[in-house]
Design a protein around this motif. Structure first.
Motif, PDB file in Angstrom:
ATOM      1  N   ALA A 122       9.675  59.213 -46.615  1.00 46.37           N
ATOM      2  CA  ALA A 122      11.050  59.167 -47.130  1.00 46.37           C
ATOM      3  C   ALA A 122      11.692  60.532 -46.977  1.00 46.37           C
ATOM      4  O   ALA A 122      10.997  61.537 -46.807  1.00 46.37           O
ATOM      5  CB  ALA A 122      11.056  58.749 -48.600  1.00 46.37           C
ATOM      6  N   LEU A 123      13.027  60.540 -47.051  1.00 45.63           N
ATOM      7  CA  LEU A 123      13.789  61.785 -47.023  1.00 45.63           C
ATOM      8  C   LEU A 123      14.292  62.055 -48.428  1.00 45.63           C
ATOM      9  O   LEU A 123      14.800  61.155 -49.089  1.00 45.63           O
ATOM     10  CB  LEU A 123      14.974  61.666 -46.064  1.00 45.63           C
ATOM     11  N   GLY A 124      14.114  63.292 -48.879  1.00 39.00           N
ATOM     12  CA  GLY A 124      14.563  63.639 -50.219  1.00 39.00           C
ATOM     13  C   GLY A 124      15.790  64.523 -50.173  1.00 39.00           C
ATOM     14  O   GLY A 124      16.162  65.023 -49.127  1.00 39.00           O
ATOM     15  N   SER A 125      16.393  64.712 -51.347  1.00 36.46           N
ATOM     16  CA  SER A 125      17.552  65.596 -51.449  1.00 36.46           C
ATOM     17  C   SER A 125      17.136  66.858 -52.158  1.00 36.46           C
ATOM     18  O   SER A 125      16.468  66.788 -53.190  1.00 36.46           O
ATOM     19  CB  SER A 125      18.664  64.920 -52.242  1.00 36.46           C
ATOM     20  N   PRO A 126      17.578  68.009 -51.678  1.00 34.96           N
ATOM     21  CA  PRO A 126      18.241  68.212 -50.395  1.00 34.96           C
ATOM     22  C   PRO A 126      17.217  68.514 -49.308  1.00 34.96           C
ATOM     23  O   PRO A 126      16.427  69.431 -49.436  1.00 34.96           O
ATOM     24  CB  PRO A 126      19.107  69.437 -50.664  1.00 34.96           C
ATOM     25  N   GLY A 127      17.244  67.724 -48.260  1.00 37.37           N
ATOM     26  CA  GLY A 127      16.461  68.002 -47.070  1.00 37.37           C
ATOM     27  C   GLY A 127      14.965  68.091 -47.279  1.00 37.37           C
ATOM     28  O   GLY A 127      14.324  68.990 -46.756  1.00 37.37           O
ATOM     29  N   TYR A 130       9.179  63.762 -47.148  1.00 36.82           N
ATOM     30  CA  TYR A 130       7.950  63.262 -47.789  1.00 36.82           C
ATOM     31  C   TYR A 130       7.053  62.654 -46.730  1.00 36.82           C
ATOM     32  O   TYR A 130       7.467  61.764 -45.992  1.00 36.82           O
ATOM     33  CB  TYR A 130       8.278  62.195 -48.838  1.00 36.82           C
ATOM     34  N   ARG A 168      15.416  74.901 -52.020  1.00 39.55           N
ATOM     35  CA  ARG A 168      15.632  74.095 -53.222  1.00 39.55           C
ATOM     36  C   ARG A 168      14.547  74.448 -54.230  1.00 39.55           C
ATOM     37  O   ARG A 168      13.544  75.069 -53.877  1.00 39.55           O
ATOM     38  CB  ARG A 168      15.567  72.601 -52.876  1.00 39.55           C
ATOM     39  N   PRO A 169      14.712  74.038 -55.492  1.00 41.65           N
ATOM     40  CA  PRO A 169      13.621  74.215 -56.451  1.00 41.65           C
ATOM     41  C   PRO A 169      12.492  73.259 -56.101  1.00 41.65           C
ATOM     42  O   PRO A 169      12.721  72.241 -55.429  1.00 41.65           O
ATOM     43  CB  PRO A 169      14.249  73.824 -57.797  1.00 41.65           C
TER      44      PRO A 169
END
Lengths: 195, 254
Positions: A122-127, A130, A168-169
């Motif tokens: 899958a693609l997560g936010s932001p960028g 997975y 990102r965090p």
């Protein structure tokens, strides 16, 4: 349905579908396909897929959402040719030594276990990308997520691995870094090579 | 047209966000306090799908460059009339204090704030590279056409937060808060490691440290920490408007 599922209500606004089956590119492609089709239903606001689950934002009853899935005929794309991405990884991440100590093995052993083939789940936010599960590399996430993880960082968390596509965090253990990586889609294959 | 003379912290253009793009790895985004954002639009004469200016904590000054209708809503500040329709003229200026209570204020503009529509939304999501933070010197245009301004009652910034799940208690907000998530201080039982699962704004996840994080407008699309509960969508704004150290009362709603 090629993969059986059960539906449960999480809140008046969310239904979760849990699918049976191994985590492999076919299941991922099926979940992507189902997500797109469910999202076209008027009473469904958002659909997000994970490794084996779909989160559906809807007030429809869980059984009705499950019935909708049953009526969707998946396209033949589930078996289409898999796009492969060969990626070089600098295994020099800040958590590499922790991971080795946690697993009671050498840093080299961690690299050997991590390098190899995965598929994009899958693609997560932001960028965030997975990827599928690691072999013999299970580590806890950070107690408190880092405020900033740089783009290209390769991390592991639980059995999972993934790539931070943008700053990102994040709470994953960072073991390496990819200098460059192309855009990827769920179902694509990724091969990690030690740089 | 208005000009930002002094930008607040985390000042950006927001609407109700971009649902439907989580598959592509895009978060929902949108106003942190949707009800206050909608109130600002209603009062200024803009439709529910219009964008407003979200002002984060800290003082903020705006000048009016051309006559229009505006409205302020959400976390109140000194220096401007709040929760009311304002007919303004060139030369008017609003030098606003930091929030008296709450965190996020909204400036509505007749016809809605102009910004490019990206994936069905004008919301900035800086961490995804969509839009940007507004800065001092930026000029803001109206989209038009304006609608008839309507009255709107002031909204409270505090109150019990309805939640589905296992977190019925009083919880202090921690110092780490942003548009992605709010830290909740506590003694939550984290549970075991799990595979990352799809999550959404309103999900509250337990961290191994014992604290929790309430996922807000820019919630990631998947999260790996165990979910303790899901906040009622209408009450998520009450978390957004809570300041560090403030206690939130979570109440079960099932």
């Amino acid at each position: 349905m090629p993969f059986d599922c059960r539906a449960e209500r999480l809140s008046p606004y969310f239904v979760r579908l849990l699918f049976e089956g191994d985590i492999n590119p076919s299941l991922t492609r099926y979940l992507v396909e189902i997500s797109k089709r469910l999202a076209q239903i008027e009473d469904i606001k958002e659909v997000t897929h994970g490794y084996r689950t779909l989160l559906v934002e809807t007030t429809l009853p869980p059984e009705e959402v499950r019935d909708c899935v049953g009526r969707i005929l998946p396209l033949e794309s589930l078996e289409e040719a898999i796009q492969v991405h060969e990626l070089e990884v600098d295994y020099d991440g800040p958590d590499l030594k922790f991971v080795a100590a946690h697993l009671g093995c050498s840093v080299e052993e961690v690299i050997i276990r991590h390098a190899g083939n995965y598929h994009v789940v899958a693609l997560g936010s932001p960028g965030f990308i997975y990827l599928s599960l690691t072999r013999e590399l299970t580590v806890p996430r950070l107690d408190t997520p880092r405020r900033r993880v740089p783009p290209g960082a390769v991390g592991i968390a639980g059995k999972q691995t993934g790539i931070y596509g943008s700053e990102r965090p994040g709470g994953w253990r960072i073991i390496g870094n990819c200098a460059t990586f192309p855009p990827m889609q769920p179902g694509n294959e990724v091969r990690f090579h030690p740089a | 047209m208005i000009k930002i003379v002094r930008a607040s912290v985390a000042m950006s253009i927001q609407d109700l966000g971009r649902p439907g793009y989580s598959q592509a790895g895009h978060c929902r985004s949108g106003a942190m306090d949707r009800a206050s954002h909608l109130a600002a639009s209603t009062l200024a004469g803009a439709t529910a799908s219009s964008a407003t200016i979200e002002m984060g904590p800290g003082p903020c000054t705006i000048d009016v460059l051309a006559p229009t209708t505006i409205a302020f809503a959400g976390a109140p500040r000194r220096g401007a009339p709040w929760w009311t329709t304002l007919q303004v003229s060139a030369g008017d200026s609003f030098e606003m204090s930091a929030c008296i209570e709450g965190v996020w204020s909204y400036l509505g503009l007749a016809g809605g704030v102009a910004a490019p529509m990206i994936m069905g939304s004008r919301s900035a999501c800086v961490r995804e590279g969509i839009g940007r933070w507004l800065t001092s010197g930026d000029s803001i245009l109206s989209m038009g056409p304006a609608t008839e301004p309507q009255d709107h009652d002031p909204l409270t910034m505090k109150g019990p937060v309805r939640v589905y799940g296992q977190m019925e208690s009083s919880v202090a907000v921690g110092p780490r808060t942003d548009r992605m998530g709010y830290e909740l201080k506590g003694d939550f039982v984290a549970g075991g490691e799990e595979l990352s699962e799809p999550v959404a704004p309103g999900f509250v996840q337990a961290l191994p440290s014992g604290d929790a994080i309430a996922l807000m407008s820019e919630a990631p699309t998947l999260g790996g920490y165990p979910t303790l509960g899901i906040v009622h969508p209408d009450d998520l704004r009450l978390i957004a408007q809570a300041t560090a150290g403030q206690h939130l009362q979570f109440v079960k709603d099932e």
